[in-house]
Enzyme design. Structure first.
Site, mmCIF file in Angstrom:
data_model
loop_
_atom_site.group_PDB
_atom_site.id
_atom_site.type_symbol
_atom_site.label_atom_id
_atom_site.label_comp_id
_atom_site.label_asym_id
_atom_site.label_seq_id
_atom_site.Cartn_x
_atom_site.Cartn_y
_atom_site.Cartn_z
ATOM 1 N N CYS A 83 2.133 0.359 8.872
ATOM 2 C CA CYS A 83 1.652 -0.968 9.313
ATOM 3 C C CYS A 83 1.005 -1.800 8.214
ATOM 4 O O CYS A 83 0.536 -2.909 8.492
ATOM 5 C CB CYS A 83 0.668 -0.843 10.484
ATOM 6 N N ASP A 84 0.935 -1.309 6.995
ATOM 7 C CA ASP A 84 0.349 -2.093 5.902
ATOM 8 C C ASP A 84 1.054 -1.762 4.590
ATOM 9 O O ASP A 84 0.417 -1.653 3.536
ATOM 10 C CB ASP A 84 -1.153 -1.810 5.794
ATOM 11 N N LEU A 85 2.357 -1.616 4.654
ATOM 12 C CA LEU A 85 3.124 -1.267 3.465
ATOM 13 C C LEU A 85 3.296 -2.504 2.589
ATOM 14 O O LEU A 85 3.855 -3.512 3.013
ATOM 15 C CB LEU A 85 4.492 -0.717 3.869
ATOM 16 N N ASN A 109 -0.596 -1.532 -2.048
ATOM 17 C CA ASN A 109 -1.046 -0.293 -1.408
ATOM 18 C C ASN A 109 -0.241 0.920 -1.862
ATOM 19 O O ASN A 109 -0.198 1.937 -1.172
ATOM 20 C CB ASN A 109 -0.968 -0.436 0.109
#
Length: 434
Positions: free
Chosen positions: A250-252, A256
């Site tokens: 959900c935060d690729l 990151n």
């Protein structure tokens, strides 16, 4: 005359006797039935009491077992809180769950014996990146080591972050252990602010900052596309592992992904927005409880904005954006759009990022497949890993062995390559993860 009178006078006693016998028989039957019912209820009650005693003994044994295996380790409180809020997984019978449910909240609090690491124990050396919920540093302990690691990466939460949120992140990272392309968790503190996560060390920061810093060297390298393909392959291996563990990232994004040695040691990090679908009602997707939660809009798929829906195919969409970021050396997606409203509208009407200049056709094809609609048309990460393997195998067939360059190193010591060993990127270890 006398005989007839006698016969008539004898009938009432016979009738009375018959009535009494019938009433007595009925009473006996009723008492017998009541006795049988009471006996069955008594046996059922005894069996229930035995089961409750067995469950109590099992629950009493759980804290002692945890304390024996992991002495002094704080147990994340989110395990019980998640069970209270989420439906039980459908494949586990309710009766079985009743015997292995978490002990009462009082027992869980008793297991938290205090933090292992506090901010005063850390010597912060270098800022790696600052996110909305926490700041990443390269650090070391002021005294001793952290599980044998003299250097490590630490994430220090910002003010206002809920401890349950950090507990969820810890739980997911613990579930994802032992993968070389995922940043490994070493220790944590979720009992007092600021909350701290201690992870393995990375030498070159985020992949976005690495590509931006080394853009001059990389842009003139004739093997650039092969190097980016290898890095993409290792990122895809990490996401394939997440899919096997039923974790949606959900935060690729490029910011990151951490770099220890480019391109073979890149590691997916930052699980603050991740969801474990084994703890949710739907095991195939994640419908967010809070649609207003702050999310990285430029990396999110159109189905999220249209239907508040995010699945594994959402991570596939984000992986396509990561490929685009790598080809443009960390450029912000949709660079010509300035407002969030413009980005959402642009994505919802079907517009995509423009083709990066110099991108090899094979990677461009994967990138476009990641952005297909509807989302069911997008490939899985197993498919993506297979496609990237085929590209690397084709590259390995054309290695120049006449003029090998075993090591290229820039002036800052951050740019490491072994061009003549590109074929070695597909190792036995990588094959085991496929």
């Amino acid at each position: 005359m006398t005989n007839n009178s006698t016969a008539c006078s004898g009938r009432p006693p016979d009738l009375l006797v018959s009535v009494l016998i019938g009433a007595l028989t009925f009473a006996v039957v009723v008492v017998t039935l009541l006795g049988v019912v009471c006996l069955r209820k008594y046996r059922s009650l005894v069996q229930t009491i035995r089961q409750l005693k067995g469950s109590r003994l099992l629950l009493d044994a759980v804290p002692r077992l945890e304390a024996h295996i992991m002495p002094g380790r704080p147990v994340p409180a989110m395990v019980r809180e998640e069970e209270e809020e989420e439906d039980l997984p459908p494949q586990i019978p309710l009766q079985q769950m009743s015997t292995v449910r978490s002990p009462p909240r009082r027992l869980w609090k008793g297991l938290q014996q205090g933090p292992h690491v506090t901010k005063s124990d850390l010597n912060l050396l270098q800022l790696i990146k600052a996110g909305k919920e926490g700041v990443f540093y390269q650090a070391r302990m002021t005294r001793g080591t952290c599980k044998g690691h003299s250097m490590f990466t630490c994430k220090i939460s910002k003010e206002g972050v809920r401890p349950k949120h950090v507990d969820t992140e810890v739980s997911i990272m613990r579930k994802l252990v032992h993968h070389k392309n995922i940043l490994q968790l070493l220790d944590w503190n979720t009992t007092e602010e600021p909350y701290i996560l201690i992870m393995e060390n990375v030498s070159s920061g985020t992949l976005r900052s690495f590509l931006q810093t080394n853009r001059v060297h990389l842009s003139t390298d004739p093997e650039l596309q092969s190097l980016l393909t290898i890095a993409s392959y290792h990122i895809a291996l990490a996401l394939q592992h997440l899919r096997c563990k039923m974790i949606v990232h959900c935060d690729l994004a490029l910011r990151n992904i951490m770099v220890n040695k480019f391109p073979w040691e890149v590691k997916v990090a930052e699980f603050g927005l991740s969801r474990d679908l084994t703890r949710m009602t739907s095991r195939r997707s994640s419908r967010w409880r809070n649609p207003r939660q702050r999310v990285p809009l430029r990396w999110y798929p159109p189905e999220y904005f249209k239907n508040n829906y995010y699945s594994f195919k959402g991570d596939v969409w984000a992986f396509g954006v990561v490929l685009w970021e790598m080809q443009t050396f960390g450029t912000l997606p949709y660079p010509h759009l300035e407002t969030s409203e413009a980005v959402v509208y642009h994505i919802c009407i079907g517009h995509k990022n423009t083709n990066p200049e110099g991108c090899r056709p094979e990677i461009l094809h994967i990138m476009r497949d990641c952005w297909l609609e509807p989302y069911t048309l997008r490939p899985s990460f197993t498919d993506i890993v297979r496609m990237l393997e085929n590209i690397m195998e084709n590259d390995a067939d054309y290695v120049d062995v006449e003029s090998p360059q075993h090591l290229v190193k820039d002036e800052d010591g951050q740019y490491h390559e072994a061009k003549c060993l590109r074929a070695a990127s597909v190792t036995l270890e990588d094959t085991n993860h496929i």
